[in-house]
Design a protein around this motif. Sequence first.
Motif, mmCIF file in Angstrom:
data_model
loop_
_atom_site.group_PDB
_atom_site.id
_atom_site.type_symbol
_atom_site.label_atom_id
_atom_site.label_comp_id
_atom_site.label_asym_id
_atom_site.label_seq_id
_atom_site.Cartn_x
_atom_site.Cartn_y
_atom_site.Cartn_z
ATOM 1 N N GLY A 1 52.769 76.765 -10.753
ATOM 2 C CA GLY A 1 51.782 75.682 -10.799
ATOM 3 C C GLY A 1 50.746 75.897 -11.881
ATOM 4 O O GLY A 1 50.324 74.952 -12.554
ATOM 5 N N SER A 2 50.332 77.131 -12.076
ATOM 6 C CA SER A 2 49.343 77.436 -13.116
ATOM 7 C C SER A 2 49.909 77.224 -14.508
ATOM 8 O O SER A 2 49.219 76.733 -15.403
ATOM 9 C CB SER A 2 48.845 78.873 -12.972
ATOM 10 O OG SER A 2 48.200 79.042 -11.739
ATOM 11 N N ASN B 1 49.949 73.564 -15.157
ATOM 12 C CA ASN B 1 48.593 73.108 -15.426
ATOM 13 C C ASN B 1 48.172 73.473 -16.846
ATOM 14 O O ASN B 1 47.561 72.667 -17.553
ATOM 15 C CB ASN B 1 47.639 73.725 -14.407
ATOM 16 C CG ASN B 1 46.373 72.946 -14.244
ATOM 17 O OD1 ASN B 1 46.022 72.146 -15.081
ATOM 18 N ND2 ASN B 1 45.685 73.199 -13.157
ATOM 19 N N GLU C 1 49.912 71.124 -19.312
ATOM 20 C CA GLU C 1 49.317 69.787 -19.261
ATOM 21 C C GLU C 1 48.011 69.729 -20.051
ATOM 22 O O GLU C 1 47.812 68.851 -20.876
ATOM 23 C CB GLU C 1 49.047 69.381 -17.809
ATOM 24 C CG GLU C 1 50.277 69.244 -16.963
ATOM 25 C CD GLU C 1 50.981 67.929 -17.139
ATOM 26 O OE1 GLU C 1 50.389 66.973 -17.651
ATOM 27 O OE2 GLU C 1 52.159 67.856 -16.731
ATOM 28 N N TRP C 2 47.104 70.650 -19.767
ATOM 29 C CA TRP C 2 45.799 70.617 -20.442
ATOM 30 C C TRP C 2 45.914 70.976 -21.910
ATOM 31 O O TRP C 2 45.193 70.427 -22.746
ATOM 32 C CB TRP C 2 44.803 71.524 -19.736
ATOM 33 C CG TRP C 2 44.237 70.844 -18.533
ATOM 34 C CD1 TRP C 2 44.490 71.144 -17.234
ATOM 35 C CD2 TRP C 2 43.358 69.713 -18.515
ATOM 36 N NE1 TRP C 2 43.822 70.276 -16.407
ATOM 37 C CE2 TRP C 2 43.116 69.387 -17.177
ATOM 38 C CE3 TRP C 2 42.766 68.943 -19.499
ATOM 39 C CZ2 TRP C 2 42.289 68.336 -16.799
ATOM 40 C CZ3 TRP C 2 41.942 67.889 -19.119
ATOM 41 C CH2 TRP C 2 41.718 67.607 -17.787
ATOM 42 N N LEU D 1 55.938 67.651 -9.959
ATOM 43 C CA LEU D 1 55.370 68.538 -10.976
ATOM 44 C C LEU D 1 56.278 68.644 -12.191
ATOM 45 O O LEU D 1 55.799 68.590 -13.332
ATOM 46 C CB LEU D 1 55.143 69.933 -10.392
ATOM 47 C CG LEU D 1 53.855 70.127 -9.624
ATOM 48 C CD1 LEU D 1 53.854 71.479 -8.929
ATOM 49 C CD2 LEU D 1 52.671 70.017 -10.544
ATOM 50 N N LEU E 1 48.952 63.805 -16.768
ATOM 51 C CA LEU E 1 47.873 64.722 -16.415
ATOM 52 C C LEU E 1 47.279 64.377 -15.054
ATOM 53 O O LEU E 1 47.009 65.263 -14.239
ATOM 54 C CB LEU E 1 46.780 64.707 -17.483
ATOM 55 C CG LEU E 1 45.669 65.709 -17.280
ATOM 56 C CD1 LEU E 1 46.212 67.133 -17.350
ATOM 57 C CD2 LEU E 1 44.591 65.522 -18.313
ATOM 58 N N GLU F 1 49.729 65.502 -12.366
ATOM 59 C CA GLU F 1 49.897 66.948 -12.238
ATOM 60 C C GLU F 1 48.776 67.572 -11.419
ATOM 61 O O GLU F 1 49.019 68.530 -10.688
ATOM 62 C CB GLU F 1 49.954 67.565 -13.643
ATOM 63 C CG GLU F 1 50.362 69.001 -13.669
ATOM 64 C CD GLU F 1 49.190 69.948 -13.532
ATOM 65 O OE1 GLU F 1 49.433 71.101 -13.158
ATOM 66 O OE2 GLU F 1 48.051 69.541 -13.780
ATOM 67 N N TYR F 2 47.599 67.039 -11.525
ATOM 68 C CA TYR F 2 46.441 67.641 -10.861
ATOM 69 C C TYR F 2 46.611 67.745 -9.350
ATOM 70 O O TYR F 2 46.529 68.821 -8.777
ATOM 71 C CB TYR F 2 45.194 66.814 -11.191
ATOM 72 C CG TYR F 2 44.102 67.594 -11.830
ATOM 73 C CD1 TYR F 2 44.384 68.520 -12.818
ATOM 74 C CD2 TYR F 2 42.789 67.410 -11.456
ATOM 75 C CE1 TYR F 2 43.380 69.233 -13.413
ATOM 76 C CE2 TYR F 2 41.786 68.125 -12.052
ATOM 77 C CZ TYR F 2 42.085 69.029 -13.029
ATOM 78 O OH TYR F 2 41.089 69.739 -13.618
ATOM 79 N N SER G 1 49.871 69.683 -8.306
ATOM 80 C CA SER G 1 49.744 71.119 -8.554
ATOM 81 C C SER G 1 48.878 71.798 -7.512
ATOM 82 O O SER G 1 49.219 72.870 -7.003
ATOM 83 C CB SER G 1 49.167 71.348 -9.960
ATOM 84 O OG SER G 1 48.962 72.707 -10.191
ATOM 85 N N ALA G 2 47.752 71.179 -7.180
ATOM 86 C CA ALA G 2 46.868 71.769 -6.175
ATOM 87 C C ALA G 2 47.562 71.851 -4.825
ATOM 88 O O ALA G 2 47.462 72.871 -4.129
ATOM 89 C CB ALA G 2 45.587 70.938 -6.064
#
Length: 136
Positions: free
Chosen positions: A11-12, A15, A18-19, A80, A120, A123-124, A127-128
Amino acid sequence: MRRRLKAIFIGSIGNLVEWYDFYAYTAFALYFANSFFPSNDPVLQQLNAAVLFAIGFVMRPIGGWLFGLLADQHGRRNALMLSVLLMCFGSLVIAVTPTYASIGAAVLLGLARIVQGLSLGGEYGASATYMGGSGR
């Protein structure tokens, strides 16, 4: 415990991708604005690039809603993976889009930014939930 750590790591990484892709546009917009937007005024070109950046942020809540539905119906992992693939696709479109002089690339750039914003936003939440849950 090992499965949870693996879920957090995956997941990280998603993330991060994505960013990174989202902000790569910001970092390089200064350099490519004159290639994508027709004008003799560099301020107007930068404002056009900033508007497309804003479009990405406006699309984030819609992406959160859309990918939330996908995650509920098809699983968090699938949502994801789709969001990361869409972000990569949006970045690829930005990278290969010809200049304005060739085809009027602002429309393609806008569509790519919409895809990145949706991705994005999606994904947030996914992902969380994925990192906080069991990783399924």
